[in-house]
Design a protein around this motif. Structure first.
Motif, PDB file in Angstrom:
ATOM      1  N   VAL A 197     -11.321 -18.720 -26.699  1.00  0.00           N
ATOM      2  CA  VAL A 197     -12.677 -18.909 -27.181  1.00  0.00           C
ATOM      3  C   VAL A 197     -13.136 -17.616 -27.832  1.00  0.00           C
ATOM      4  CG1 VAL A 197     -15.062 -19.473 -26.568  1.00  0.00           C
ATOM      5  CG2 VAL A 197     -13.174 -20.559 -25.344  1.00  0.00           C
ATOM      6  N   GLU A 198     -13.544 -17.705 -29.092  1.00  0.00           N
ATOM      7  CA  GLU A 198     -13.963 -16.539 -29.860  1.00  0.00           C
ATOM      8  C   GLU A 198     -15.429 -16.690 -30.255  1.00  0.00           C
ATOM      9  OE1 GLU A 198     -11.416 -16.173 -33.199  1.00  0.00           O
ATOM     10  OE2 GLU A 198      -9.558 -16.267 -32.018  1.00  0.00           O
ATOM     11  N   GLY A 199     -16.118 -15.584 -30.352  1.00  0.00           N
ATOM     12  CA  GLY A 199     -17.528 -15.603 -30.710  1.00  0.00           C
ATOM     13  C   GLY A 199     -18.404 -15.869 -29.511  1.00  0.00           C
ATOM     14  N   GLU A 200     -19.699 -15.822 -29.753  1.00  0.00           N
ATOM     15  CA  GLU A 200     -20.665 -16.028 -28.667  1.00  0.00           C
ATOM     16  C   GLU A 200     -21.072 -17.487 -28.617  1.00  0.00           C
ATOM     17  OE1 GLU A 200     -25.075 -14.428 -27.250  1.00  0.00           O
ATOM     18  OE2 GLU A 200     -24.059 -13.543 -28.978  1.00  0.00           O
ATOM     19  N   PRO A 201     -20.744 -18.192 -27.536  1.00  0.00           N
ATOM     20  CA  PRO A 201     -21.112 -19.612 -27.445  1.00  0.00           C
ATOM     21  C   PRO A 201     -22.626 -19.785 -27.470  1.00  0.00           C
ATOM     22  CG  PRO A 201     -19.463 -19.034 -25.796  1.00  0.00           C
ATOM     23  CD  PRO A 201     -19.954 -17.748 -26.373  1.00  0.00           C
ATOM     24  N   GLY A 202     -23.067 -20.807 -28.118  1.00  0.00           N
ATOM     25  CA  GLY A 202     -24.479 -21.129 -28.186  1.00  0.00           C
ATOM     26  C   GLY A 202     -24.676 -22.622 -28.025  1.00  0.00           C
ATOM     27  N   PRO A 203     -25.912 -23.068 -28.080  1.00  0.00           N
ATOM     28  CA  PRO A 203     -26.170 -24.516 -27.957  1.00  0.00           C
ATOM     29  C   PRO A 203     -25.553 -25.282 -29.117  1.00  0.00           C
ATOM     30  CG  PRO A 203     -28.161 -23.353 -28.638  1.00  0.00           C
ATOM     31  CD  PRO A 203     -27.156 -22.298 -28.288  1.00  0.00           C
ATOM     32  N   VAL A 204     -24.866 -26.383 -28.788  1.00  0.00           N
ATOM     33  CA  VAL A 204     -24.206 -27.234 -29.774  1.00  0.00           C
ATOM     34  C   VAL A 204     -24.735 -28.648 -29.585  1.00  0.00           C
ATOM     35  CG1 VAL A 204     -21.991 -28.157 -30.567  1.00  0.00           C
ATOM     36  CG2 VAL A 204     -22.144 -25.780 -29.809  1.00  0.00           C
ATOM     37  N   PRO A 205     -25.045 -29.361 -30.666  1.00  0.00           N
ATOM     38  CA  PRO A 205     -25.496 -30.761 -30.525  1.00  0.00           C
ATOM     39  C   PRO A 205     -24.528 -31.578 -29.691  1.00  0.00           C
ATOM     40  CG  PRO A 205     -25.781 -30.025 -32.788  1.00  0.00           C
ATOM     41  CD  PRO A 205     -25.037 -28.923 -32.074  1.00  0.00           C
ATOM     42  N   ALA A 206     -25.069 -32.505 -28.904  1.00  0.00           N
ATOM     43  CA  ALA A 206     -24.252 -33.277 -27.967  1.00  0.00           C
ATOM     44  C   ALA A 206     -23.137 -34.041 -28.681  1.00  0.00           C
ATOM     45  CB  ALA A 206     -25.135 -34.243 -27.176  1.00  0.00           C
ATOM     46  N   GLY A 207     -23.448 -34.606 -29.858  1.00  0.00           N
ATOM     47  CA  GLY A 207     -22.428 -35.359 -30.579  1.00  0.00           C
ATOM     48  C   GLY A 207     -21.264 -34.495 -31.009  1.00  0.00           C
ATOM     49  N   ILE A 208     -21.574 -33.307 -31.532  1.00  0.00           N
ATOM     50  CA  ILE A 208     -20.512 -32.383 -31.945  1.00  0.00           C
ATOM     51  C   ILE A 208     -19.752 -31.882 -30.728  1.00  0.00           C
ATOM     52  CG2 ILE A 208     -20.094 -30.142 -33.015  1.00  0.00           C
ATOM     53  CD1 ILE A 208     -22.368 -30.685 -34.914  1.00  0.00           C
ATOM     54  N   ASP A 209     -20.453 -31.657 -29.628  1.00  0.00           N
ATOM     55  CA  ASP A 209     -19.801 -31.201 -28.398  1.00  0.00           C
ATOM     56  C   ASP A 209     -18.747 -32.212 -27.938  1.00  0.00           C
ATOM     57  OD1 ASP A 209     -19.482 -29.325 -26.357  1.00  0.00           O
ATOM     58  OD2 ASP A 209     -20.829 -30.418 -25.024  1.00  0.00           O
ATOM     59  N   LEU A 210     -19.124 -33.503 -27.944  1.00  0.00           N
ATOM     60  CA  LEU A 210     -18.180 -34.546 -27.551  1.00  0.00           C
ATOM     61  C   LEU A 210     -17.052 -34.672 -28.567  1.00  0.00           C
ATOM     62  CD1 LEU A 210     -17.282 -36.948 -25.815  1.00  0.00           C
ATOM     63  CD2 LEU A 210     -18.888 -38.376 -27.104  1.00  0.00           C
ATOM     64  N   ALA A 211     -17.376 -34.619 -29.864  1.00  0.00           N
ATOM     65  CA  ALA A 211     -16.348 -34.744 -30.898  1.00  0.00           C
ATOM     66  C   ALA A 211     -15.326 -33.612 -30.797  1.00  0.00           C
ATOM     67  CB  ALA A 211     -17.003 -34.760 -32.281  1.00  0.00           C
TER      68      ALA A 211
END
Length: 379
Positions: free
Chosen positions: A274-288
């Motif tokens: 995992v690279e970069g700083e994780p941030g909030p991701v839309p639920a649909g993109i998270d599942l995809a």
């Protein structure tokens, strides 16, 4: 059927009012008008006869009705009951035809009044003026009725169009939901069954030589099967009413470590980066993104061959999420056969969120599945 019924009603109206007006005409009335006789009664009856076709041929009926009505005035009988029939015919023209034809009908009525005033016996100008005023009033009433009928018809058409559009949207939504559930079921079943198949093959190979190791593989198959049943139960719960207790949150990138660990247990050497700083991701993109990694690792496990190593890379950027699954399996020559139905679903998922998907063999060997999801407004 409706046309026949309206014609029948008009015919009954013509006969009924015609008889009534003839009877009324034959009653002597004080004044300077010519005394009623058989000729006048025939003219009155002929004036009402066109009413029988007033809705089918309104302008022709008006022209036919003006002739006996004008004859009554010119011959000295006066307007009387014959004029009422002409007003009814004028209303029909105004209410059942377009503006141009309606204006022509009104013009014919005015011209008839002018001819009657010039060719008929001397009469008060107020009588002819009253006919013109009544004609204008009847014509205006007919136009109002026609406009209201057209307005109501437009409202009904619009409601019908909206209903058809709503039904089409409903069918599209149902088809999309069926497609989504089909993708989810495929991702869940394909992943777990592939893992179970690999584990069962390993258990069969070591069953005689190392029963303890075979038992561990069978235990892993059992756990994987239970996991598959649990996820399928969650998906099926979406289709059932009144079973919220069986529903759980959809997996996302936070579940990638557990997914990678399961793949290691299944025999696929996997590393998560995992690279970069994780941030909030839309639920649909998270599942995809999770399903992409799951499908990519499943394909590596199933097709890449023994001793393969896979690497999952998740790169968080300010306006983009980059997810990739890369393995060093069989050469690119055979990689063209590797993508399955699950990757078709992945294409749909990525396209749904405006992402860019690349699937194919790597130049140095192995296979790559990579998607880049745009993140609006810095997430």
């Amino acid at each position: 059927m409706r046309t026949d019924r309206t014609q029948f009603h008009d015919a009954v109206l013509a006969v009924t009012l015609g008889v009534a007006c003839v009877a009324l005409f034959l009653v002597p009335a004080p004044g300077d008008a010519r005394a009623p006789d058989a000729l006048g009664a025939v003219l009155v009856a002929l004036g009402w006869a066109p009413v029988a076709v007033r809705r089918r041929w309104p302008l022709s009926a008006l022209c036919a009705g003006l002739v006996p009505s004008l004859a009554l005035v010119v011959m000295g009988y006066g307007y009387g009951p014959g004029g009422v029939a002409v007003l009814a015919l004028l209303y029909s023209v105004s209410a059942h035809r377009g503006l141009a034809v309606a204006l022509l009908g009104l013009l014919l009525m005015v011209l008839a009044a002018v001819v009657a005033s010039l060719a008929g016996p001397q009469a008060a100008a107020s009588g002819h003026l009253m006919v013109v005023v009544l004609s204008a009033a009847v014509w205006s009433g007919g136009r109002a009725v026609r406009l209201r009928r057209a307005y109501l018809g437009e409202l009904e058409d619009r409601a019908a169009r909206l209903e058809r559009a709503r039904e089409a949207d409903t069918r599209a939504a149902k088809a999309e939901e069926r497609s989504r559930i089909a993708r989810e079921l495929h991702d869940v079943i394909a992943h777990h069954v592939s893992v179970m198949t690999v584990q069962a093959a390993a258990a069969r190979k070591v069953l005689s030589a190392d029963p303890e190791l075979a038992g561990e593989a069978l235990s892993a198959i059992e756990q994987t099967g239970r996991k598959a049943m649990a996820e399928m139960r969650e998906l099926v719960g979406v289709l059932r009413a009144g079973s919220p207790a069986e529903l759980g949150p959809q997996p996302g990138m936070s579940a990638l470590p557990a997914l990678v660990e399961r793949m290691r247990e299944a025999g696929l050497s996997t590393r998560l980066s995992v690279e970069g700083e994780p941030g909030p991701v839309p639920a649909g993109i998270d599942l995809a993104a999770y399903r992409l990694v799951q499908e990519g690792l499943t394909n590596s496990l199933r097709h890449a061959g023994a001793g393969v190593h896979a690497e999952v890379t998740v790169r968080h950027e300010p306006r983009e999420l980059d997810v990739a699954v890369i393995d060093d399996g069989r050469a690119a020559a055979t990689a063209g056969e590797r993508p399955g139905h699950g990757l078709v679903g992945i294409r749909e998922r990525v396209a749904l969120y405006g992402g860019i998907l690349s699937i194919g063999p790597r130049p140095g060997g192995g296979f790559e599945v990579r998607a880049k999801f745009p993140l609006k407004d810095g997430r």
